[in-house]
Scaffold this motif. Structure first.
Motif, mmCIF file in Angstrom:
data_model
loop_
_atom_site.group_PDB
_atom_site.id
_atom_site.type_symbol
_atom_site.label_atom_id
_atom_site.label_comp_id
_atom_site.label_asym_id
_atom_site.label_seq_id
_atom_site.Cartn_x
_atom_site.Cartn_y
_atom_site.Cartn_z
ATOM 1 N N TYR A 170 0.843 -1.185 0.000
ATOM 2 C CA TYR A 170 0.000 0.000 0.000
ATOM 3 C C TYR A 170 0.884 1.243 0.000
ATOM 4 C CZ TYR A 170 -4.206 -2.686 1.075
ATOM 5 O OH TYR A 170 -5.264 -3.553 1.024
ATOM 6 N N TYR A 171 0.586 2.156 -0.933
ATOM 7 C CA TYR A 171 1.338 3.400 -0.953
ATOM 8 C C TYR A 171 0.914 4.260 0.232
ATOM 9 C CZ TYR A 171 3.409 7.796 -2.363
ATOM 10 O OH TYR A 171 4.159 8.943 -2.382
ATOM 11 N N GLY A 172 1.910 4.844 0.895
ATOM 12 C CA GLY A 172 1.626 5.733 2.013
ATOM 13 C C GLY A 172 2.660 6.833 2.054
ATOM 14 N N ASP A 173 2.286 7.977 2.587
ATOM 15 C CA ASP A 173 3.182 9.121 2.573
ATOM 16 C C ASP A 173 4.419 8.917 3.443
ATOM 17 O OD1 ASP A 173 1.384 10.441 0.881
ATOM 18 O OD2 ASP A 173 0.217 11.163 2.591
ATOM 19 N N PHE A 206 2.982 17.043 -6.052
ATOM 20 C CA PHE A 206 2.432 16.984 -4.700
ATOM 21 C C PHE A 206 3.356 16.179 -3.794
ATOM 22 C CE2 PHE A 206 -1.057 17.434 -7.660
ATOM 23 C CZ PHE A 206 -1.793 18.473 -7.109
ATOM 24 N N ILE A 207 3.284 16.479 -2.525
ATOM 25 C CA ILE A 207 4.021 15.703 -1.531
ATOM 26 C C ILE A 207 3.199 14.491 -1.104
ATOM 27 C CG2 ILE A 207 5.096 15.721 0.749
ATOM 28 C CD1 ILE A 207 6.573 17.347 -1.378
ATOM 29 N N THR A 208 1.883 14.652 -0.997
ATOM 30 C CA THR A 208 1.034 13.562 -0.524
ATOM 31 C C THR A 208 0.077 13.105 -1.615
ATOM 32 O OG1 THR A 208 -0.808 14.908 0.316
ATOM 33 C CG2 THR A 208 1.099 14.590 1.779
ATOM 34 N N TYR A 209 -0.269 11.827 -1.563
ATOM 35 C CA TYR A 209 -1.231 11.261 -2.509
ATOM 36 C C TYR A 209 -2.604 11.881 -2.310
ATOM 37 C CZ TYR A 209 -4.132 7.785 -4.895
ATOM 38 O OH TYR A 209 -5.032 7.158 -5.731
ATOM 39 N N ARG A 210 -2.968 12.155 -1.078
ATOM 40 C CA ARG A 210 -4.286 12.736 -0.794
ATOM 41 C C ARG A 210 -4.455 14.078 -1.506
ATOM 42 N NH1 ARG A 210 -8.136 11.641 2.706
ATOM 43 N NH2 ARG A 210 -6.815 10.066 3.695
ATOM 44 N N ASP A 211 -3.391 14.892 -1.540
ATOM 45 C CA ASP A 211 -3.478 16.187 -2.213
ATOM 46 C C ASP A 211 -3.612 16.009 -3.727
ATOM 47 O OD1 ASP A 211 -3.357 17.583 0.148
ATOM 48 O OD2 ASP A 211 -1.197 17.935 0.044
ATOM 49 N N ALA A 212 -2.872 15.053 -4.273
ATOM 50 C CA ALA A 212 -2.985 14.778 -5.710
ATOM 51 C C ALA A 212 -4.390 14.287 -6.051
ATOM 52 C CB ALA A 212 -1.940 13.741 -6.125
ATOM 53 N N LEU A 213 -4.923 13.422 -5.199
ATOM 54 C CA LEU A 213 -6.265 12.888 -5.413
ATOM 55 C C LEU A 213 -7.312 13.996 -5.307
ATOM 56 C CD1 LEU A 213 -7.862 10.260 -5.872
ATOM 57 C CD2 LEU A 213 -7.988 10.012 -3.385
ATOM 58 N N SER A 214 -7.105 14.930 -4.396
ATOM 59 C CA SER A 214 -8.047 16.022 -4.215
ATOM 60 C C SER A 214 -8.163 16.861 -5.487
ATOM 61 C CB SER A 214 -7.607 16.904 -3.044
ATOM 62 O OG SER A 214 -8.440 18.038 -2.912
ATOM 63 N N LEU A 215 -7.032 17.156 -6.132
ATOM 64 C CA LEU A 215 -7.078 17.965 -7.343
ATOM 65 C C LEU A 215 -7.684 17.200 -8.511
ATOM 66 C CD1 LEU A 215 -6.530 20.477 -8.971
ATOM 67 C CD2 LEU A 215 -4.174 19.691 -9.331
ATOM 68 N N VAL A 216 -7.275 15.962 -8.707
ATOM 69 C CA VAL A 216 -7.755 15.223 -9.877
ATOM 70 C C VAL A 216 -9.256 14.957 -9.790
ATOM 71 C CG1 VAL A 216 -7.361 12.850 -9.083
ATOM 72 C CG2 VAL A 216 -7.114 13.400 -11.512
ATOM 73 N N THR A 217 -9.792 14.815 -8.596
ATOM 74 C CA THR A 217 -11.243 14.611 -8.468
ATOM 75 C C THR A 217 -12.018 15.902 -8.736
ATOM 76 O OG1 THR A 217 -11.046 14.916 -6.057
ATOM 77 C CG2 THR A 217 -11.089 12.655 -6.891
ATOM 78 N N LEU A 249 5.089 13.187 -5.976
ATOM 79 C CA LEU A 249 4.033 12.667 -6.842
ATOM 80 C C LEU A 249 3.698 13.696 -7.915
ATOM 81 C CD1 LEU A 249 1.784 11.129 -4.083
ATOM 82 C CD2 LEU A 249 2.899 9.837 -5.896
ATOM 83 N N ALA A 250 3.697 13.249 -9.169
ATOM 84 C CA ALA A 250 3.335 14.114 -10.280
ATOM 85 C C ALA A 250 1.976 13.706 -10.826
ATOM 86 C CB ALA A 250 4.390 14.024 -11.386
#
Length: 215
Positions: A113-116, A188-199, A171-172
């Motif tokens: 599992y990917y985690g920060d 992004f530094i965190t996956y959650r932030d990347a996910l927030s933008l793409v959604t 993360l790009a």
């Protein structure tokens, strides 16, 4: 695994047996005495049990067992000891730590599992939900920048995340055309932030909340 699992005593036992057997084989091949190195075989076995417990504890937090397709205790009994011989120091098991757990997991090519807090390579893609867009897909991938040449390159399995020639992986988020061309959008530094933008860019896009990195 979803994080609701606890240590499996059978897996700890199988880890310990596998490591014990691999270390004893190395001892016979090298002529070095495990008893001498660890001030007695009881000392060696205590370290073996500590390592087995640590690895199983780490695995329950990070291994995506649902993606493994194997019976975990049997799988680890067959492979754990040999993996330790390859990437850890069996003559100094007192120094075995969570970074060694990650090295073992990567040697075994376990799905993680990917985690920060777990610096591992990741690449996930999902179909764009917005019709008429120039992007057929969006992708989130780990990348890193060369400190001198400023070149951005993918961070892939086998790369050292602490390589001093590169900045720490990030993360790009990219948009991907129907022809497969990738256009960088943001880092992004965190996956959650990347996910927030793409959604926001593509509402309802099918990116996992907790992605799995595989070999």
């Amino acid at each position: 695994m979803s994080g609701n699992y606890t240590n499996d005593p059978a897996a700890i036992f199988c880890c310990a047996v596998s490591l014990r057997d691999a270390a004893m084989e190395q001892s016979r091949a090298s002529g070095l005495s495990l008893s001498d190195v660890y001030s007695g075989m009881d000392g060696f076995l205590r370290e073996v049990m500590r390592v087995a417990t640590l690895f199983e504890t780490w695995a329950t937090a990070h291994v995506a067992f649902d993606h493994l397709g194997e019976v975990w205790p049997y799988y680890i009994e067959d492979r754990f000891g040999d993996a330790c011989v390859e990437v850890a120091d069996i003559w100094s098991l007192a120094g075995f730590d969570e970074m060694d757990c990650l090295r073992i997991a990567e040697q075994l090519q376990l799905p993680l599992y990917y985690g920060d807090v777990l610096v591992i390579p990741l690449e996930v893609r999902a179909r764009n939900t917005v019709t008429g867009s120039g992007f057929a897909e969006f992708g989130i991938q780990t990348v890193r920048i060369h400190r001198i040449e400023a070149e951005v390159v993918p961070f892939i399995r086998g790369d050292d995340p602490w390589d001093e020639d590169y900045e720490l992986p990030r993360l790009a988020l990219c948009g991907i055309t129907a022809e497969g061309q990738c256009e960088h959008i943001a880092d992004f530094i965190t996956y959650r932030d990347a996910l927030s933008l793409v959604t926001k860019l593509a509402p309802g896009i099918d990116f996992p909340e907790r992605p799995v990195a595989t070999a």
